[in-house]
Motif scaffolding. Sequence first.
Motif, mmCIF file in Angstrom:
data_model
loop_
_atom_site.group_PDB
_atom_site.id
_atom_site.type_symbol
_atom_site.label_atom_id
_atom_site.label_comp_id
_atom_site.label_asym_id
_atom_site.label_seq_id
_atom_site.Cartn_x
_atom_site.Cartn_y
_atom_site.Cartn_z
ATOM 1 N N PHE A 60 -3.392 -42.693 -4.719
ATOM 2 C CA PHE A 60 -3.580 -42.109 -5.705
ATOM 3 C C PHE A 60 -2.627 -40.926 -5.932
ATOM 4 O O PHE A 60 -1.753 -40.666 -5.059
ATOM 5 N N LYS A 178 -5.709 -53.461 -5.123
ATOM 6 C CA LYS A 178 -5.975 -53.538 -6.631
ATOM 7 C C LYS A 178 -7.188 -53.859 -7.292
ATOM 8 O O LYS A 178 -7.389 -53.324 -8.027
ATOM 9 N N HIS A 181 -8.983 -50.418 -7.309
ATOM 10 C CA HIS A 181 -8.592 -49.438 -8.306
ATOM 11 C C HIS A 181 -9.395 -50.211 -9.501
ATOM 12 O O HIS A 181 -9.779 -49.214 -10.653
ATOM 13 N N GLU A 187 -11.722 -43.971 -7.018
ATOM 14 C CA GLU A 187 -11.900 -42.927 -7.683
ATOM 15 C C GLU A 187 -13.422 -42.403 -7.325
ATOM 16 O O GLU A 187 -13.579 -41.219 -7.174
ATOM 17 N N PHE A 202 -5.450 -40.635 -12.992
ATOM 18 C CA PHE A 202 -4.841 -41.905 -12.418
ATOM 19 C C PHE A 202 -4.041 -42.555 -13.487
ATOM 20 O O PHE A 202 -4.480 -42.583 -14.739
ATOM 21 N N VAL A 205 -2.206 -48.477 -12.378
ATOM 22 C CA VAL A 205 -1.659 -48.770 -10.875
ATOM 23 C C VAL A 205 -1.198 -50.284 -10.954
ATOM 24 O O VAL A 205 -2.044 -51.099 -11.172
#
Length: 206
Positions: A60, A178, A181, A187, A202, A205
């Motif tokens: 993050f 991955k 996210h 989160e 965010f 990513v």
Amino acid sequence: MFVEIVAEIERRIGNHTKVRVVPWSRAQYMATDKTTKAIIFPMARLASREDKYIWIAKIFPARFAFCSDRYPNLNIHTARKYRIAVHENAPPELFLKEKGYSKLLPVPFGVGTIPKMLDLGRVDAWFSEVSLIDYGVQGTPLKGKVECGPNVFEVWQYIAGSKNISDEVVIAYQKAVKDMHAEGVIERIMLKYLSPKAITPFEQVD
């Protein structure tokens, strides 16, 4: 918070290694010792650290600011005259030393000591990563009273590893992160520990 994130990664890759919490100086030694294979987190990716670790996955965006219960909206210029608590040998201390700050009070890494120092008036402000400060004041008399000034700088917090970590572990971690996210898991974990205002939005990513 990070322990829970890494524990979930370990679960997803089918590894049952227990996450160990050790003093930050020891963790850095373990991760750079050629005889040890270690995952280290959270690790801000800085130029001075670039060649020391394998940068496995970014978790993050972390913003650094001056936070205080008595002096709101401190910035890099106005904070200079105050007593500033920082974590010893961590990026905030190194950054402010480079800027010529002389009223720094370095504290061994941990989140329990500095809130007490702030509450007792032994320091005027805390310069660190905003989400760490938010976490640190939870359950203390300072909860809801500490205000942070504008961002001084921002970096990504990573999971990093020893240079001798196997490619298989790196690839497995990267896939797990991955997926987490994409599913919003990271989160959601962060929101269990932090107030929404402490979390930097965010970006995409990779």
